[in-house]
Scaffold this motif. Sequence first.
Motif, PDB file in Angstrom:
ATOM      1  N   TYR A 212       5.885  -8.538 -13.474  1.00  0.00           N
ATOM      2  CA  TYR A 212       4.804  -8.654 -12.492  1.00  0.00           C
ATOM      3  C   TYR A 212       5.086  -9.825 -11.564  1.00  0.00           C
ATOM      4  CZ  TYR A 212       2.554  -5.758 -16.038  1.00  0.00           C
ATOM      5  OH  TYR A 212       2.275  -4.775 -16.947  1.00  0.00           O
ATOM      6  N   ASP A 213       5.214  -9.541 -10.265  1.00  0.00           N
ATOM      7  CA  ASP A 213       5.624 -10.549  -9.281  1.00  0.00           C
ATOM      8  C   ASP A 213       4.410 -11.090  -8.528  1.00  0.00           C
ATOM      9  OD1 ASP A 213       7.019 -12.158  -7.555  1.00  0.00           O
ATOM     10  OD2 ASP A 213       7.685 -10.522  -6.247  1.00  0.00           O
ATOM     11  N   TYR A 214       3.847 -12.189  -9.028  1.00  0.00           N
ATOM     12  CA  TYR A 214       2.715 -12.854  -8.373  1.00  0.00           C
ATOM     13  C   TYR A 214       2.954 -14.356  -8.403  1.00  0.00           C
ATOM     14  CZ  TYR A 214       0.377  -8.368  -9.114  1.00  0.00           C
ATOM     15  OH  TYR A 214       0.053  -7.032  -9.121  1.00  0.00           O
ATOM     16  N   SER A 215       2.625 -15.015  -7.313  1.00  0.00           N
ATOM     17  CA  SER A 215       2.878 -16.455  -7.229  1.00  0.00           C
ATOM     18  C   SER A 215       1.754 -17.289  -7.827  1.00  0.00           C
ATOM     19  CB  SER A 215       3.096 -16.871  -5.767  1.00  0.00           C
ATOM     20  OG  SER A 215       1.950 -16.531  -4.973  1.00  0.00           O
ATOM     21  N   THR A 216       0.522 -16.788  -7.743  1.00  0.00           N
ATOM     22  CA  THR A 216      -0.629 -17.551  -8.238  1.00  0.00           C
ATOM     23  C   THR A 216      -1.662 -16.602  -8.855  1.00  0.00           C
ATOM     24  OG1 THR A 216      -1.873 -17.373  -6.156  1.00  0.00           O
ATOM     25  CG2 THR A 216      -0.363 -19.262  -6.389  1.00  0.00           C
ATOM     26  N   PRO A 217      -2.566 -17.127  -9.678  1.00  0.00           N
ATOM     27  CA  PRO A 217      -3.612 -16.277 -10.258  1.00  0.00           C
ATOM     28  C   PRO A 217      -4.518 -15.623  -9.219  1.00  0.00           C
ATOM     29  CG  PRO A 217      -3.405 -18.292 -11.518  1.00  0.00           C
ATOM     30  CD  PRO A 217      -2.561 -18.474 -10.291  1.00  0.00           C
ATOM     31  N   GLN A 218      -4.793 -16.317  -8.116  1.00  0.00           N
ATOM     32  CA  GLN A 218      -5.661 -15.691  -7.113  1.00  0.00           C
ATOM     33  C   GLN A 218      -4.942 -14.585  -6.348  1.00  0.00           C
ATOM     34  OE1 GLN A 218      -4.527 -18.738  -6.922  1.00  0.00           O
ATOM     35  NE2 GLN A 218      -4.342 -19.554  -4.843  1.00  0.00           N
ATOM     36  N   ALA A 219      -3.604 -14.652  -6.300  1.00  0.00           N
ATOM     37  CA  ALA A 219      -2.844 -13.597  -5.638  1.00  0.00           C
ATOM     38  C   ALA A 219      -3.006 -12.269  -6.360  1.00  0.00           C
ATOM     39  CB  ALA A 219      -1.365 -13.980  -5.557  1.00  0.00           C
ATOM     40  N   VAL A 220      -3.032 -12.304  -7.684  1.00  0.00           N
ATOM     41  CA  VAL A 220      -3.183 -11.063  -8.436  1.00  0.00           C
ATOM     42  C   VAL A 220      -4.597 -10.506  -8.286  1.00  0.00           C
ATOM     43  CG1 VAL A 220      -3.847 -12.099 -10.658  1.00  0.00           C
ATOM     44  CG2 VAL A 220      -2.619  -9.936 -10.631  1.00  0.00           C
ATOM     45  N   MET A 221      -5.561 -11.391  -8.092  1.00  0.00           N
ATOM     46  CA  MET A 221      -6.928 -10.922  -7.860  1.00  0.00           C
ATOM     47  C   MET A 221      -7.040 -10.172  -6.529  1.00  0.00           C
ATOM     48  SD  MET A 221      -9.078 -11.665 -10.321  1.00  0.00           S
ATOM     49  CE  MET A 221     -10.685 -11.690  -9.536  1.00  0.00           C
ATOM     50  N   GLN A 222      -6.155 -10.500  -5.600  1.00  0.00           N
ATOM     51  CA  GLN A 222      -6.182  -9.883  -4.269  1.00  0.00           C
ATOM     52  C   GLN A 222      -5.215  -8.709  -4.140  1.00  0.00           C
ATOM     53  OE1 GLN A 222      -5.465 -13.864  -2.397  1.00  0.00           O
ATOM     54  NE2 GLN A 222      -7.143 -13.286  -1.057  1.00  0.00           N
ATOM     55  N   GLU A 223      -4.667  -8.276  -5.256  1.00  0.00           N
ATOM     56  CA  GLU A 223      -3.720  -7.157  -5.252  1.00  0.00           C
ATOM     57  C   GLU A 223      -4.323  -5.942  -4.542  1.00  0.00           C
ATOM     58  OE1 GLU A 223      -1.064  -4.781  -5.195  1.00  0.00           O
ATOM     59  OE2 GLU A 223      -0.402  -6.390  -6.548  1.00  0.00           O
ATOM     60  N   LYS A 224      -3.634  -5.457  -3.518  1.00  0.00           N
ATOM     61  CA  LYS A 224      -4.162  -4.350  -2.710  1.00  0.00           C
ATOM     62  C   LYS A 224      -4.158  -3.016  -3.445  1.00  0.00           C
ATOM     63  CE  LYS A 224      -2.918  -6.454   1.722  1.00  0.00           C
ATOM     64  NZ  LYS A 224      -2.138  -6.300   2.988  1.00  0.00           N
ATOM     65  N   SER A 225      -3.346  -2.901  -4.484  1.00  0.00           N
ATOM     66  CA  SER A 225      -3.270  -1.609  -5.176  1.00  0.00           C
ATOM     67  C   SER A 225      -4.428  -1.390  -6.148  1.00  0.00           C
ATOM     68  CB  SER A 225      -1.941  -1.492  -5.932  1.00  0.00           C
ATOM     69  OG  SER A 225      -1.890  -2.400  -7.023  1.00  0.00           O
ATOM     70  N   TRP A 226      -5.211  -2.430  -6.459  1.00  0.00           N
ATOM     71  CA  TRP A 226      -6.369  -2.205  -7.328  1.00  0.00           C
ATOM     72  C   TRP A 226      -7.369  -1.321  -6.599  1.00  0.00           C
ATOM     73  CZ3 TRP A 226      -3.223  -3.469 -10.482  1.00  0.00           C
ATOM     74  CH2 TRP A 226      -2.802  -4.734 -10.843  1.00  0.00           C
ATOM     75  N   ASP A 227      -7.806  -0.274  -7.258  1.00  0.00           N
ATOM     76  CA  ASP A 227      -8.689   0.708  -6.628  1.00  0.00           C
ATOM     77  C   ASP A 227     -10.152   0.297  -6.813  1.00  0.00           C
ATOM     78  OD1 ASP A 227      -9.959   2.846  -5.545  1.00  0.00           O
ATOM     79  OD2 ASP A 227      -9.125   4.353  -6.918  1.00  0.00           O
TER      80      ASP A 227
END
Length: 296
Positions: A212-227
Amino acid sequence: MKSFAPARLLSIVCTGTAAGILLLTGCSASGHEKSHTLTGDRESDSAKPSKDSPHVDPDPKIVNPLPSLRLPIQNYMESDELRHQASLAVTKLATACLESGGLHFRPGPSSYQEPPSLMAGRYGPVNLQQAKYGYHFMTAIQDVKAARVQPSKSELSRVNTCFSSAESTIPEPGQGDVINKIKDDGWVQAMSLPAVQASFLQWSKCMAAAGYDYSTPQAVMQEKSWDWKSDKPSAREISVATRDVTCKEESGTVEAWFSGESSLEKKAIGLHRQELDKTSAQLKAKATVVSDILSG
């Protein structure tokens, strides 16, 4: 389970409010909401609780996942207990008003429900109970409804007048803008602190080890693929959230972030001591009024 767009979800995650300003930091300082306005959507004069709105106690692991952590600014925020007692006081005053006006409607037990804590989603999912909902984890809390008793339409206006009058009797503390700014700024600024950035780097490496390629915890919260339109998270979203929890634990991200926020808040509190002391006095005044009402 309802679906929420990212901005709406993230504002809910912060403290269970809908005020959203910055990602997970859009929280009301007091948390006060006028929750007693009724709709009168039933014609019957003998109102009954809605059968499709059962009361369900939220999972404490979701609504209060980090009970040992308390930010300095919370000393100037209205407590859940005071909000609960204020709700009871409003119900008591409104009931007396209804009785004196000869109205048949009675509100029944207070429908107050303890809101998610400030830490409920401030750092994203932090345990497996939250992670099983992926990044939709706070929507489960928002779907919990307490049974509500409604007045008949013929009584609606006078019932709402009684509740409005009762609410106006209880003073509300000010300085909410100062409190929110300290709380929001601390959350954002802490991310630039060396210790927090170091924990983010370790978190990111841990996530990358699982693909999983994310730089920060908030970046994963903003993942565009989450429906966000779906009622449920995808299997991948749950998998990522579960790994997120593990990586936060291994990297010490929550501890570093909380420590950084706390230090920044203490400095800001010192700069706004006069306003915040006024808030403390107002909270004490509110507590006194509420206590007098309930004991009277």
